[in-house]
Motif scaffolding. Structure first.
Motif, PDB file in Angstrom:
ATOM      1  N   ASP A 198       0.825  -1.301  -0.070  1.00 25.64           N
ATOM      2  CA  ASP A 198       0.054  -0.020  -0.113  1.00 25.64           C
ATOM      3  C   ASP A 198       0.914   1.253  -0.013  1.00 25.64           C
ATOM      4  O   ASP A 198       0.654   2.167   0.639  1.00 25.64           O
ATOM      5  CB  ASP A 198      -0.963  -0.033   1.249  1.00 25.64           C
ATOM      6  CG  ASP A 198      -2.093   1.143   1.426  1.00 25.64           C
ATOM      7  OD1 ASP A 198      -2.342   1.507   0.138  1.00 25.64           O
ATOM      8  OD2 ASP A 198      -2.275   1.418   2.294  1.00 25.64           O
ATOM      9  N   CYS A 199       1.949   1.350  -0.691  1.00 27.55           N
ATOM     10  CA  CYS A 199       2.701   2.468  -0.823  1.00 27.55           C
ATOM     11  C   CYS A 199       3.579   2.439  -2.244  1.00 27.55           C
ATOM     12  O   CYS A 199       3.334   1.511  -3.043  1.00 27.55           O
ATOM     13  CB  CYS A 199       3.733   2.714   0.179  1.00 27.55           C
ATOM     14  SG  CYS A 199       4.922   1.172   0.252  1.00 27.55           S
ATOM     15  N   ASP A 200       4.411   3.341  -2.290  1.00 28.53           N
ATOM     16  CA  ASP A 200       4.941   3.406  -3.706  1.00 28.53           C
ATOM     17  C   ASP A 200       6.434   3.305  -3.279  1.00 28.53           C
ATOM     18  O   ASP A 200       6.990   3.448  -2.040  1.00 28.53           O
ATOM     19  CB  ASP A 200       5.048   5.073  -4.261  1.00 28.53           C
ATOM     20  CG  ASP A 200       3.394   5.199  -4.808  1.00 28.53           C
ATOM     21  OD1 ASP A 200       2.855   4.165  -5.307  1.00 28.53           O
ATOM     22  OD2 ASP A 200       3.273   6.564  -4.599  1.00 28.53           O
ATOM     23  N   ASP A 201       7.172   2.828  -4.288  1.00 28.92           N
ATOM     24  CA  ASP A 201       8.613   2.873  -4.244  1.00 28.92           C
ATOM     25  C   ASP A 201       9.248   3.482  -5.093  1.00 28.92           C
ATOM     26  O   ASP A 201       8.851   3.516  -6.413  1.00 28.92           O
ATOM     27  CB  ASP A 201       9.218   1.114  -4.241  1.00 28.92           C
ATOM     28  CG  ASP A 201      10.633   1.202  -3.801  1.00 28.92           C
ATOM     29  OD1 ASP A 201      11.021   1.847  -2.891  1.00 28.92           O
ATOM     30  OD2 ASP A 201      11.402   0.273  -4.491  1.00 28.92           O
ATOM     31  N   PHE A 202      10.584   4.212  -4.879  1.00 32.76           N
ATOM     32  CA  PHE A 202      11.155   5.110  -5.612  1.00 32.76           C
ATOM     33  C   PHE A 202      12.271   4.264  -6.253  1.00 32.76           C
ATOM     34  O   PHE A 202      13.329   4.001  -5.319  1.00 32.76           O
ATOM     35  CB  PHE A 202      11.334   6.416  -4.917  1.00 32.76           C
ATOM     36  CG  PHE A 202      10.247   6.969  -4.630  1.00 32.76           C
ATOM     37  CD1 PHE A 202       9.285   7.851  -5.412  1.00 32.76           C
ATOM     38  CD2 PHE A 202       9.881   6.693  -3.163  1.00 32.76           C
ATOM     39  CE1 PHE A 202       8.223   8.352  -4.964  1.00 32.76           C
ATOM     40  CE2 PHE A 202       8.560   7.560  -2.725  1.00 32.76           C
ATOM     41  CZ  PHE A 202       7.863   8.264  -3.497  1.00 32.76           C
ATOM     42  N   VAL A 203      12.604   4.112  -7.484  1.00 36.28           N
ATOM     43  CA  VAL A 203      13.718   3.449  -7.850  1.00 36.28           C
ATOM     44  C   VAL A 203      14.614   4.136  -8.764  1.00 36.28           C
ATOM     45  O   VAL A 203      14.237   4.806  -9.690  1.00 36.28           O
ATOM     46  CB  VAL A 203      13.041   1.980  -8.838  1.00 36.28           C
ATOM     47  CG1 VAL A 203      14.349   1.363  -9.261  1.00 36.28           C
ATOM     48  CG2 VAL A 203      12.113   1.132  -7.836  1.00 36.28           C
ATOM     49  N   CYS A 204      16.033   4.211  -8.348  1.00 37.68           N
ATOM     50  CA  CYS A 204      16.702   4.654  -9.222  1.00 37.68           C
ATOM     51  C   CYS A 204      17.935   3.938  -9.646  1.00 37.68           C
ATOM     52  O   CYS A 204      17.870   2.809  -9.324  1.00 37.68           O
ATOM     53  CB  CYS A 204      17.406   6.272  -8.439  1.00 37.68           C
ATOM     54  SG  CYS A 204      18.206   5.618  -6.953  1.00 37.68           S
ATOM     55  N   GLY A 205      18.637   4.397 -10.517  1.00 38.65           N
ATOM     56  CA  GLY A 205      19.589   3.396 -11.041  1.00 38.65           C
ATOM     57  C   GLY A 205      20.496   3.873 -12.156  1.00 38.65           C
ATOM     58  O   GLY A 205      20.203   5.099 -12.397  1.00 38.65           O
ATOM     59  N   ASP A 206      21.715   3.347 -12.446  1.00 35.18           N
ATOM     60  CA  ASP A 206      22.474   4.083 -13.463  1.00 35.18           C
ATOM     61  C   ASP A 206      22.236   3.720 -14.950  1.00 35.18           C
ATOM     62  O   ASP A 206      23.116   4.350 -15.765  1.00 35.18           O
ATOM     63  CB  ASP A 206      23.811   3.402 -13.116  1.00 35.18           C
ATOM     64  CG  ASP A 206      24.149   1.688 -13.253  1.00 35.18           C
ATOM     65  OD1 ASP A 206      23.140   1.128 -13.829  1.00 35.18           O
ATOM     66  OD2 ASP A 206      25.035   1.228 -12.956  1.00 35.18           O
ATOM     67  N   SER A 207      21.195   3.247 -15.224  1.00 36.10           N
ATOM     68  CA  SER A 207      20.848   3.182 -16.713  1.00 36.10           C
ATOM     69  C   SER A 207      19.344   2.915 -16.733  1.00 36.10           C
ATOM     70  O   SER A 207      18.611   2.237 -15.606  1.00 36.10           O
ATOM     71  CB  SER A 207      21.503   2.078 -17.346  1.00 36.10           C
ATOM     72  OG  SER A 207      21.018   0.867 -16.963  1.00 36.10           O
ATOM     73  N   ALA A 208      18.581   3.178 -17.717  1.00 37.79           N
ATOM     74  CA  ALA A 208      16.954   2.851 -17.803  1.00 37.79           C
ATOM     75  C   ALA A 208      16.773   1.579 -17.838  1.00 37.79           C
ATOM     76  O   ALA A 208      15.999   1.047 -17.127  1.00 37.79           O
ATOM     77  CB  ALA A 208      16.584   3.581 -19.288  1.00 37.79           C
ATOM     78  N   GLU A 209      17.713   0.694 -18.274  1.00 34.25           N
ATOM     79  CA  GLU A 209      17.575  -0.705 -18.272  1.00 34.25           C
ATOM     80  C   GLU A 209      17.767  -1.393 -16.992  1.00 34.25           C
ATOM     81  O   GLU A 209      16.941  -2.158 -16.538  1.00 34.25           O
ATOM     82  CB  GLU A 209      18.858  -1.316 -19.401  1.00 34.25           C
ATOM     83  CG  GLU A 209      18.503  -2.786 -19.561  1.00 34.25           C
ATOM     84  CD  GLU A 209      19.419  -3.518 -18.819  1.00 34.25           C
ATOM     85  OE1 GLU A 209      20.473  -2.978 -18.439  1.00 34.25           O
ATOM     86  OE2 GLU A 209      19.207  -5.043 -18.706  1.00 34.25           O
ATOM     87  N   ALA A 210      18.698  -0.853 -16.061  1.00 33.16           N
ATOM     88  CA  ALA A 210      18.881  -1.334 -14.685  1.00 33.16           C
ATOM     89  C   ALA A 210      17.417  -0.963 -14.057  1.00 33.16           C
ATOM     90  O   ALA A 210      17.094  -1.763 -13.455  1.00 33.16           O
ATOM     91  CB  ALA A 210      19.822  -0.771 -14.109  1.00 33.16           C
ATOM     92  N   ARG A 211      17.034   0.181 -14.284  1.00 29.33           N
ATOM     93  CA  ARG A 211      15.662   0.655 -13.422  1.00 29.33           C
ATOM     94  C   ARG A 211      14.508  -0.215 -13.932  1.00 29.33           C
ATOM     95  O   ARG A 211      13.714  -0.713 -13.126  1.00 29.33           O
ATOM     96  CB  ARG A 211      15.497   2.055 -13.570  1.00 29.33           C
ATOM     97  CG  ARG A 211      16.564   3.040 -13.245  1.00 29.33           C
ATOM     98  CD  ARG A 211      16.189   4.542 -13.075  1.00 29.33           C
ATOM     99  NE  ARG A 211      15.920   4.996 -14.250  1.00 29.33           N
ATOM    100  CZ  ARG A 211      16.876   5.533 -15.196  1.00 29.33           C
ATOM    101  NH1 ARG A 211      18.091   5.643 -14.687  1.00 29.33           N
ATOM    102  NH2 ARG A 211      16.490   6.139 -16.395  1.00 29.33           N
ATOM    103  N   ASP A 212      14.387  -0.282 -15.314  1.00 31.38           N
ATOM    104  CA  ASP A 212      13.295  -0.987 -15.645  1.00 31.38           C
ATOM    105  C   ASP A 212      13.367  -2.763 -15.101  1.00 31.38           C
ATOM    106  O   ASP A 212      12.376  -3.141 -14.841  1.00 31.38           O
ATOM    107  CB  ASP A 212      13.390  -1.339 -17.313  1.00 31.38           C
ATOM    108  CG  ASP A 212      13.012   0.056 -17.888  1.00 31.38           C
ATOM    109  OD1 ASP A 212      12.332   1.052 -17.133  1.00 31.38           O
ATOM    110  OD2 ASP A 212      13.251   0.246 -19.104  1.00 31.38           O
ATOM    111  N   ARG A 213      14.641  -3.219 -15.230  1.00 34.77           N
ATOM    112  CA  ARG A 213      14.731  -4.679 -14.499  1.00 34.77           C
ATOM    113  C   ARG A 213      14.274  -4.724 -13.182  1.00 34.77           C
ATOM    114  O   ARG A 213      13.652  -5.738 -12.873  1.00 34.77           O
ATOM    115  CB  ARG A 213      15.948  -5.019 -14.751  1.00 34.77           C
ATOM    116  CG  ARG A 213      16.434  -5.499 -16.158  1.00 34.77           C
ATOM    117  CD  ARG A 213      17.865  -5.898 -16.489  1.00 34.77           C
ATOM    118  NE  ARG A 213      18.529  -7.144 -15.878  1.00 34.77           N
ATOM    119  CZ  ARG A 213      19.850  -7.292 -15.814  1.00 34.77           C
ATOM    120  NH1 ARG A 213      20.709  -6.592 -16.090  1.00 34.77           N
ATOM    121  NH2 ARG A 213      20.015  -8.435 -15.314  1.00 34.77           N
TER     122      ARG A 213
END
Lengths: 223, 223
Positions: A156-171
């Motif tokens: 019941d919440c959001d998670d904020f995902v960052c990463g060194d590439s769009a592909e890393a974040r998408d995975r």
């Protein structure tokens, strides 16, 4: 290409509170897991303790978990993050993804305190010591470990995902989206962890002040 | 003791986007206001532009606003915060409350960037230059200015309020609680602004990435 749930996910330091909660949540979502620990024996005990969830979960030492899994969660206490990464430089596979979930908060004299890193955040600190060919994301920074393990409760919440590439974040996001009640939001480059890790500290401060346990964040205004 | 709404609230630098939005919201909530500006003429124009809301709103130069109001919102662009405070040292009244709503984000080459302060946050930076007898809180850091001004839209989010004393936070919270759809949460000492100000940057990054405008935060798990 095998279905995503056939590729095992590894948990480095998966026997602690964060790791076992995350293991429960991932197993419930249908993923095969490798729980890594400095001691294979400790990993075996952690797998056994997972009970019914343990069917598709293997125990291993950290090096084996790192070599075996295409996606790895870094679940060690933050104070061990650098030494753990440094000790296993040769085990990391090029193209694998490390998802950092460590929280750089210490409790000095009982007071929760942000551990300032020269790189700006724990995630960027980890990135510095990780082999270059390993991709990296940071996630679940502000989700209480206890809630991860309570698999019958929707997050019941959001998670904020960052990463060194769009592909890393998408995975990373593709995995997290399988957790009921969690919306994973792409917040861009890894330096966003400077915010996310401090939000954990804010939640801890609010928990103590209001005598609650599981405060977490939801973003309003994003359809 | 007069009712709270009879004591005017002052807006230092109240003619900008943040200031006029906040003025609309405060006027709608029933407060009497003094809009301060470096130029009284500019303050008069801002009051006139508030239209129907302008009945209980006076225009003044910043020094007069600071001398008149018991509670002050600091609405200048962050880059002017220190010089504004320093220029009016003698105008501040002991026991008055300054609520800092500045956002230390610059747009370098179009990229939103956190302005690092030696004190750790804009709020702590302001505290350093504020006369000691003035109390201080920080609030509304992560509430979009546009939403403040759109007084018919409920804010539908939480605000995180920190300050240098429980009394300062309580006074700020009592004001903010009158904004429809806003829950004001006490997050303790002023150093919490290190998190809150970075959350603004996170929201800006998310707005740009997802092409939305008004993302803001809500805390889950606090009854």
């Amino acid at each position: 290409m095998p279905a995503m749930t056939d590729v095992p996910i590894g948990l480095i330091g998966g026997t602690g509170r964060e790791g076992t909660g995350l293991a429960r949540r991932l197993a419930r979502a249908g993923f095969s897991l490798v729980i890594g620990s400095r001691s294979t024996e400790r990993a075996r005990e952690a797998v056994a303790a997972l009970g019914d969830a343990a069917g598709r979960i293997e125990a291993a030492d950290n090096a084996t978990a790192i070599r075996t899994a295409g996606v790895l969660f870094l679940c060690v206490p933050f104070s061990h993050a650098r030494t753990t990464i440094e000790a296993h430089q040769d085990a990391f596979q090029p193209g694998s993804l490390l998802i950092d979930v460590t929280v750089p908060v210490s409790f000095e004299g009982g007071k929760p305190t942000f551990v300032e890193m020269p790189e700006g955040s724990a995630a960027e600190h980890v990135r510095r010591y990780l082999p270059e060919a390993v991709r990296m994301a940071a996630a679940l920074k502000a989700i209480p470990a206890r809630m991860l393990g309570d698999v019958d409760a929707p997050l019941d919440c959001d998670d904020f995902v960052c990463g060194d590439s769009a592909e890393a974040r998408d995975r990373a996001i593709a995995i997290l989206q399988r957790f009921p009640g969690l919306r994973a939001i792409d917040v861009g480059a890894l330096d966003a962890a400077r915010v996310l890790e401090r939000m954990t500290l804010l939640a801890i401060r609010i928990n103590r002040r209001y005598k609650v346990h599981d405060t977490r964040f939801r973003l309003v205004g994003l359809p």
